[in-house]
Design an enzyme around this catalytic site. Structure first.
Site, mmCIF file in Angstrom:
data_model
loop_
_atom_site.group_PDB
_atom_site.id
_atom_site.type_symbol
_atom_site.label_atom_id
_atom_site.label_comp_id
_atom_site.label_asym_id
_atom_site.label_seq_id
_atom_site.Cartn_x
_atom_site.Cartn_y
_atom_site.Cartn_z
ATOM 1 N N ASP A 1 49.787 35.309 44.676
ATOM 2 C CA ASP A 1 49.753 33.829 44.397
ATOM 3 C C ASP A 1 48.481 33.642 43.361
ATOM 4 O OD1 ASP A 1 50.529 31.112 44.610
ATOM 5 O OD2 ASP A 1 49.523 30.937 46.400
ATOM 6 N N GLU B 1 48.664 32.628 37.583
ATOM 7 C CA GLU B 1 49.086 32.376 36.225
ATOM 8 C C GLU B 1 47.921 32.760 35.215
ATOM 9 O OE1 GLU B 1 51.052 30.915 39.094
ATOM 10 O OE2 GLU B 1 49.125 30.244 38.885
ATOM 11 N N ASP C 1 55.262 25.701 44.255
ATOM 12 C CA ASP C 1 55.112 24.835 45.139
ATOM 13 C C ASP C 1 55.893 23.388 45.134
ATOM 14 O OD1 ASP C 1 52.868 26.272 46.148
ATOM 15 O OD2 ASP C 1 51.433 25.107 45.132
#
Length: 782
Positions: free
Chosen positions: A404, A407, A488
């Protein structure tokens, strides 16, 4: 809303464009065109695949070790003909013809029937300070799909699509770039299609007719234009070649196809044990429990919280004994903690594994453990180290890693303060010494390389068992290393609806193992929304429920008895369909085919399917038309050509037509193509509860074929031939329906079983399945 008034006027820099061809050179793979200083190179890599490169300087960049596309030399040479005349040079393969105009240099492509596609406009290719671009025509009736992870509807005509990975918190239908950056699309019109992979890891963007009607543009901040054109008359052919180019997914462990339960957070070992007990007591199948960030000690990666999870060494084996696999979250941020004996930070600092600024200072940002540093996953030795750190998890039985925040998602001050999202400085050096670059070139690769480190590390740590890897961020080729979820999302009907085109476009971008958080991550689902989302969730290749901190719990039983029963029924259907699903995963691993498919995938010549994004195909046999609005119990369903059967009632319909489907809360409209053969398993509470000792073949009258794939579902032995296939065929013969069962082929022997052949609406026959060929007949007098 954008600010339209009060903005200062700006003038765009003008573009320099490619000129006339002055000289031509040819070898066994390439045709090079010298256009003054600029140079254009066309590589013929397969009968339906060419690579086009243009450099303004005349010097092409070398192949990077981190490149996701195969090097030209890795393709087998294919024959092609080159014909020259005064106006143009023609390059022709078995499947396509490329015409390069001499003055000015322009590229046009044609299929064998002379239909044009991917044609340069008058500008063709150009450059200016900090950017390089190409322009092509949009043909009449041409529509655009793929582009990786995108919100909104299925067709991206008239949209701008930016490729730059970001933490896309609170995304909606207007969001542009997201967690994934996959610069690939396919353009389709009846009878003609092509895919285009923009081979750049820099910031890039597609403008699909938004700025100029009838023209699409690709632009990058790299130093050369580099793209692949893949011709294909249908999406399956395009994806087959695209995934040859960028890689295909490996077969996952079969348990990862079961239902997975997650929350931020199941905050202690006691809560996790209670959760597992509820699933088994309520007889709701489940295979995986995820542990979010609170299992860690102060959010330090590769640690366990001694208070919340004090008995983790007993918890994970106990869960395994009850049929649950454990997947733990890992973020890239490493807590900056000198002189605290935190081994991850100490080792990374000692070995210079963390990213630094150009002045040599460690880069830091703020994530869950507050001040943090970040590993340079572009370097192989860093990936090896990171992968080995997973031993603190796998040694106690963790079976998968959930990556997670990669990015990367970073704040410029501690979480909870009002801060700004940042990323590494664009000039921060990354990569090995021999091919050092800057973050500007490899930002989009950060999540992919972290996932690669996880996957390869797990192969080393668990060499006898397949592991599960999940990632939020990635780039083209991410399917080689990880499953993907859409980040999300929110507990909104609009997000339920949007999940279908989002996942379908990911599938059309080569990423087959995908899912969205069932029930929505942020916010509180209503009982009705959760029931409808669970129905859709059985179609997701990755079926995972998830919810956020401070929201209501989203387990299947929290919405009352009626919704619990609906959830149980649909999760049980998912488990019954696992033999069919696992075969679709094998197809994806073998050919690059998506598992969840838009109707255009199978019906590319039916214009009604081009904008249809609220119906999906699961494989080639099942068509679902979910309900995605509150209070709705009827909906229109489009059935393409051929005969279709209602899954629930067996009622037959003749396409092409629209029907009105009745869909009370407990029913999702679901249809089967005539001639379909779907292998069905008994309901199990988890995949490995018992072997497949009873196989039911549900067959619908018509003409069809299905090849059923089997292996042990959890080891890597399938890679060395330990698998088998059985081909089933059905056809009508006078007043009879004939079912032919081919002899089992391959080196894997499944457990002894009985097989029931059910001709839906007619009857069934049963036999002990020893792998020999059989022929069954059913009387179908009406």
């Amino acid at each position: 809303m954008p600010q339209y008034f009060g903005q200062l006027h700006t003038t765009d820099q003008s573009w320099s464009t490619i000129g006339a061809v002055e000289a031509i050179q040819q070898d066994e793979r390439h045709v090079h065109f010298k256009c003054g200083n600029p140079c254009v190179s066309i590589s013929v890599l397969a009968p339906n695949l060419i690579r086009v490169r243009m450099t303004p300087t005349g010097e092409f960049q070398p192949h990077r070790s981190w490149a996701v596309a195969l090097a030209d030399e890795q393709w087998q040479t294919v024959p092609f003909n080159v014909r020259e005349n005064t106006d143009a040079v023609e390059i022709e393969t078995e499947q396509l013809r490329v015409v390069v105009s001499r003055n000015p240099c322009r590229i046009q492509c044609f299929d064998s029937g002379g239909q044009p596609f991917a044609q340069d406009t008058d500008w063709a290719m150009g450059w200016r300070a900090g950017a390089i671009a190409g322009w092509k025509h949009i043909e009449a009736d041409e529509h655009f799909y793929g582009f990786g992870e995108r919100t909104g509807l299925l067709d991206k005509l008239s949209k701008v699509q930016t490729n730059w990975t970001v933490d896309s918190l609170d995304y909606d239908v207007l969001t542009d770039n997201m967690y994934q950056a996959i610069p690939f699309f396919m353009a389709l019109r009846p009878g003609v299609g092509y895919g285009l992979f923009f081979n750049t890891t820099f910031w890039s963007q597609f403008d699909i007719g938004a700025e100029q009607y009838g023209v699409w543009r690709m632009e990058t901040r790299g130093s050369e234009l580099d793209y692949y054109i893949i011709y294909g008359s249908e999406p399956a052919k395009i994806l087959n070649t695209y995934t040859q180019l960028t890689g295909r997914m490996p077969l996952p462990p079969q348990w990862s196809l079961g239902y997975q339960q997650c929350r931020w957070s199941y905050e202690s070992d006691v809560v996790v044990r209670e959760l597992a007990h509820e699933f088994r007591q309520r007889r709701i199948p489940c295979d995986v429990i995820h542990l979010d960030i609170d299992y860690m000690d102060g959010y330090r990666v590769f640690t366990w919280n001694p208070k919340r999870f004090g008995d983790y060494k007993e918890l994970i084996p106990d869960l395994k004994q009850d049929g649950f696999k454990t997947v733990t979250i890992i973020d890239p941020g490493v807590k900056y903690e000198p002189e605290a004996d935190y081994h991850v930070f100490d080792e990374g600092l000692k070995n210079e594994y963390f990213i630094r600024k150009t002045n040599g200072q460690l880069f830091h940002g703020y994530v869950w453990p507050e001040k943090s540093v970040f590993s340079d996953f572009l370097r192989p030795e860093v990936r090896d180290w990171w992968g080995s750190l997973q031993k603190s998890l796998t040694s106690v039985g963790v079976a998968g890693i959930w990556n997670d925040m990669n990015e990367p998602a970073i704040d410029d001050r501690p979480f909870g303060d009002e801060g700004n999202k940042i990323w590494f400085p664009l000039d921060a050096p990354q990569g090995s010494t021999e091919e050092r670059t800057t973050h500007a070139e490899v930002h989009n690769l950060y999540g992919l390389m972290m996932a690669r480190a996880s996957y390869q590390g797990l192969e080393q740590l668990r060499p006898m068992e397949r592991s599960f890897v999940l990632t939020r961020s990635g780039y083209a080729g991410i399917q080689r290393w990880s499953a993907v979820w859409t980040g999300d999302n929110q507990s909104l009907w609009e997000h339920l609806e949007m999940s279908l085109p989002m996942l379908c476009n990911l599938g059309l971008s080569g990423v087959a193992f995908v899912g969205a958080d069932i029930g929505g991550f942020a916010g509180n689902a209503t009982a009705e929304l959760f029931a409808r989302w669970m129905q859709v969730g059985i179609l997701y290749p990755l079926m995972r429920g998830h919810s956020a901190l401070s929201t209501a719990r989203h387990e299947p039983w929290v919405f009352g008895d009626k919704v619990e029963q609906i959830c149980r029924e649909y999760i049980e259907l998912r488990y019954r369909l696992l033999p069919y699903l696992y075969t679709l995963f094998w197809e994806a691993a073998s050919t690059g085919a998506p598992i969840l498919r838009p109707l255009i995938y199978h019906f590319p010549n039916d214009l009604q399917t081009y904008a249809l994004c609220d119906q999906v195909m699961l494989g080639s046999s099942l068509l679902a038309a979910p309900i995605y609005r509150p209070g709705v119990e009827h909906r229109a369903v489009y059935l393409p050509e051929g005969r279709w059967y209602d899954w629930w009632s067996g009622e037959a319909f003749e396409g092409q037509t629209y029907i009105l489907a009745h869909a009370p809360l407990e029913r999702m409209p679901l249809y089967v193509r005539a001639g379909s053969i779907i292998p069905i398993a008994p309901v199990r509470q988890y995949v490995e509860e018992r072997p497949l000792d009873l196989l039911t073949l549900r067959i619908w009258r018509g003409t069809g074929e299905f090849t059923f794939y089997e292996d042990d579902g959890h080891t890597f032995e399938y890679r060395t031939g330990a698998f088998c296939t059985t081909t089933y065929r059905v056809r009508s013969q006078g007043q009879e329906t004939v079912v032919e069962i081919g002899a089992r082929e391959g080196d894997y022997s499944p457990a002894p079983r009985d097989t029931v052949v059910e001709l839906v609406g007619v009857g069934e026959q049963r036999f002990t399945d020893d792998g020999t060929a059989r022929r069954l007949t059913f009387s179908t007098n009406e």
